[in-house]
Design a protein around this motif. Structure first.
Motif, PDB file in Angstrom:
ATOM      1  N   GLY A  75      24.083  17.441  95.642  1.00 48.74           N
ATOM      2  CA  GLY A  75      23.252  16.088  96.220  1.00 48.74           C
ATOM      3  C   GLY A  75      21.869  16.171  96.350  1.00 48.74           C
ATOM      4  N   LEU A  76      21.503  17.145  97.140  1.00 47.22           N
ATOM      5  CA  LEU A  76      20.043  17.393  97.736  1.00 47.22           C
ATOM      6  C   LEU A  76      19.018  17.695  96.450  1.00 47.22           C
ATOM      7  CD1 LEU A  76      20.699  19.184 101.064  1.00 47.22           C
ATOM      8  CD2 LEU A  76      19.451  16.819 100.728  1.00 47.22           C
ATOM      9  N   GLU A  77      19.812  18.731  95.750  1.00 46.20           N
ATOM     10  CA  GLU A  77      19.170  18.987  94.364  1.00 46.20           C
ATOM     11  C   GLU A  77      18.729  17.952  93.397  1.00 46.20           C
ATOM     12  OE1 GLU A  77      20.871  22.178  92.500  1.00 46.20           O
ATOM     13  OE2 GLU A  77      20.060  23.704  93.983  1.00 46.20           O
ATOM     14  N   ALA A  78      19.737  16.821  93.123  1.00 42.86           N
ATOM     15  CA  ALA A  78      19.730  15.713  92.433  1.00 42.86           C
ATOM     16  C   ALA A  78      18.871  14.858  93.120  1.00 42.86           C
ATOM     17  CB  ALA A  78      21.155  14.956  92.300  1.00 42.86           C
ATOM     18  N   MET A  79      18.510  14.801  94.458  1.00 40.47           N
ATOM     19  CA  MET A  79      17.487  13.909  95.020  1.00 40.47           C
ATOM     20  C   MET A  79      16.068  14.644  94.700  1.00 40.47           C
ATOM     21  SD  MET A  79      19.375  12.898  98.681  1.00 40.47           S
ATOM     22  CE  MET A  79      21.033  11.838  98.750  1.00 40.47           C
ATOM     23  N   GLU A  80      16.010  15.508  94.485  1.00 46.11           N
ATOM     24  CA  GLU A  80      14.575  16.104  94.188  1.00 46.11           C
ATOM     25  C   GLU A  80      14.104  15.835  92.752  1.00 46.11           C
ATOM     26  OE1 GLU A  80      15.407  19.995  95.055  1.00 46.11           O
ATOM     27  OE2 GLU A  80      15.675  19.816  97.295  1.00 46.11           O
ATOM     28  N   GLN A  81      15.069  15.238  91.711  1.00 45.04           N
ATOM     29  CA  GLN A  81      14.562  15.076  90.550  1.00 45.04           C
ATOM     30  C   GLN A  81      13.882  13.605  90.251  1.00 45.04           C
ATOM     31  OE1 GLN A  81      15.311  17.702  88.468  1.00 45.04           O
ATOM     32  NE2 GLN A  81      16.000  18.776  90.300  1.00 45.04           N
ATOM     33  N   PRO A  82      12.859  13.698  89.381  1.00 41.63           N
ATOM     34  CA  PRO A  82      12.548  12.528  88.930  1.00 41.63           C
ATOM     35  C   PRO A  82      13.185  11.421  88.490  1.00 41.63           C
ATOM     36  CG  PRO A  82      11.940  14.053  87.165  1.00 41.63           C
ATOM     37  CD  PRO A  82      12.680  14.844  88.120  1.00 41.63           C
ATOM     38  N   GLU A  83      14.269  11.621  88.006  1.00 43.16           N
ATOM     39  CA  GLU A  83      15.285  10.614  87.553  1.00 43.16           C
ATOM     40  C   GLU A  83      15.933   9.763  88.872  1.00 43.16           C
ATOM     41  OE1 GLU A  83      15.504  13.547  84.412  1.00 43.16           O
ATOM     42  OE2 GLU A  83      15.628  13.620  86.576  1.00 43.16           O
ATOM     43  N   PHE A  84      16.242  10.316  90.041  1.00 48.46           N
ATOM     44  CA  PHE A  84      16.500   9.890  91.341  1.00 48.46           C
ATOM     45  C   PHE A  84      15.378   9.003  91.822  1.00 48.46           C
ATOM     46  CE2 PHE A  84      16.672   9.948  95.857  1.00 48.46           C
ATOM     47  CZ  PHE A  84      17.935   9.401  96.238  1.00 48.46           C
TER      48      PHE A  84
END
Length: 235
Positions: free
Chosen positions: A212-221
Motif C-alpha cells: 500500500g505504501l509503495e502504491a501511494m508513492e506512484q504518480p497514479e495514486f
C-alpha cells in the motif's frame, strides 16, 4: 475459469448483476470496519508494527478523499478464490456470511487483490463489469479503493494474528525483506489461511501495508487522490 476471457467476462457480468440486485441488510462500510478494527487493536493495547502504523497514517488521506464518493449496493464483501466455484456451466459465489449493503468498488478491488490479475486481465474485467471503458472518475475511485482493500485485510490479519493473547514474533522482517503481494498470492495458491500460523498472518499484514505504501508513492495514486479531492460525484 477466470484464466479465460469468457470466464473473466462472466465474472464481471455476475458482479454487475449482484450490485444491481435486491438490497441486502445494512451493516458497516469498509471504512467503518477498518476504523472498528484499528479501535479494537488500540483498545486492547496490541502492539501495531511501525510499518502498519505508517500505512494507517497515510491512509487517512484516502479516507477523506473517498468519503464523499461512497455509494451503497448489495455486496459479497469477501471475493477471494475460495469463494468462487465453477460447475462446468456457470459461476457460483459461496460464503455469504459477510454480505451486506456496501461499496461496490470495494467488491471490485477486493476481487482484484485476491485474484491478482495482470493489468490486461483487470481491464477485461472492468469493461465486462461496466459494459464500457472505465471513466477517469471510476479509475480514480478504483485506485483509492485498492488502498481500502489492502488496509482492511492488513487490519484483519493483524487482528487474527493477535487473537487469544498471541504476541508479535520476536523479530519482524524489515520492509525490504518482505515479498510482494503478487509473490505471496502465488505462493499461497488455493491454500487457506486457516492452515497458516500466527507468524504468517503477521507477515501478510506487513506485506499489504508495504504494498500500500509503495502504491501511494506512484504518480497514479497522486492523480487519483487529487481528482477525487476536487471532483463532485457524478449526478
Amino acid at each position: 475459469m477466470l484464466d479465460t476471457d469468457d470466464g473473466l467476462e462472466r465474472f464481471g457480468e455476475m458482479l454487475r448483476r449482484l450490485h444491481a440486485g435486491p438490497a441486502f441488510p445494512v451493516f458497516m462500510d469498509g471504512l467503518q470496519m477498518i476504523h472498528g478494527g484499528v479501535g479494537a487493536l488500540r483498545g486492547a493495547r496490541f502492539p501495531i508494527p511501525e510499518l502498519i502504523e505508517t500505512f494507517l497514517t497515510r491512509f487517512e488521506a484516502v479516507q477523506a478523499a473517498l468519503r464523499p464518493h461512497l455509494t451503497l449496493a448489495p455486496c459479497h464483501n469477501d471475493l477471494n478464490p475460495n469463494n468462487l466455484l465453477f460447475d462446468g456451466a456457470r459461476l457460483w459465489l459461496i460464503d455469504w456470511e459477510t454480505a451486506c449493503m456496501g461499496e461496490p468498488f470495494l467488491d471490485l478491488t477486493t476481487a482484484m487483490l485476491w485474484f491478482d490479475f495482470p493489468p490486461a486481465r483487470e481491464e477485461l474485467l472492468l469493461r465486462a463489469y461496466w459494459g464500457a471503458e472505465p471513466t477517469a472518475w471510476q479509475r480514480a475511485r478504483l485506485e483509492l479503493m485498492r488502498q481500502v482493500s489492502r488496509c482492511f485485510y492488513a487490519v484483519v490479519f493483524l487482528l487474527l494474528a493477535l487473537q487469544n493473547g498471541q504476541q508479535p514474533p520476536a523479530t519482524l522482517p524489515r520492509r525490504e525483506e518482505l515479498p510482494s503481494w503478487s509473490e505471496t498470492r502465488r505462493a499461497l495458491g488455493t491454500g487457506t489461511l486457516a492452515a497458516q500460523g500466527v507468524e504468517y498472518r503477521f507477515q501478510l499484514s506487513l506485506i499489504l501495508a508495504r504494498d500500500g505504501l509503495e502504491a501511494m508513492e506512484q504518480p497514479e495514486f497522486a492523480r487519483a487522490l487529487q481528482l477525487l479531492e476536487m471532483a463532485l460525484p457524478p449526478g
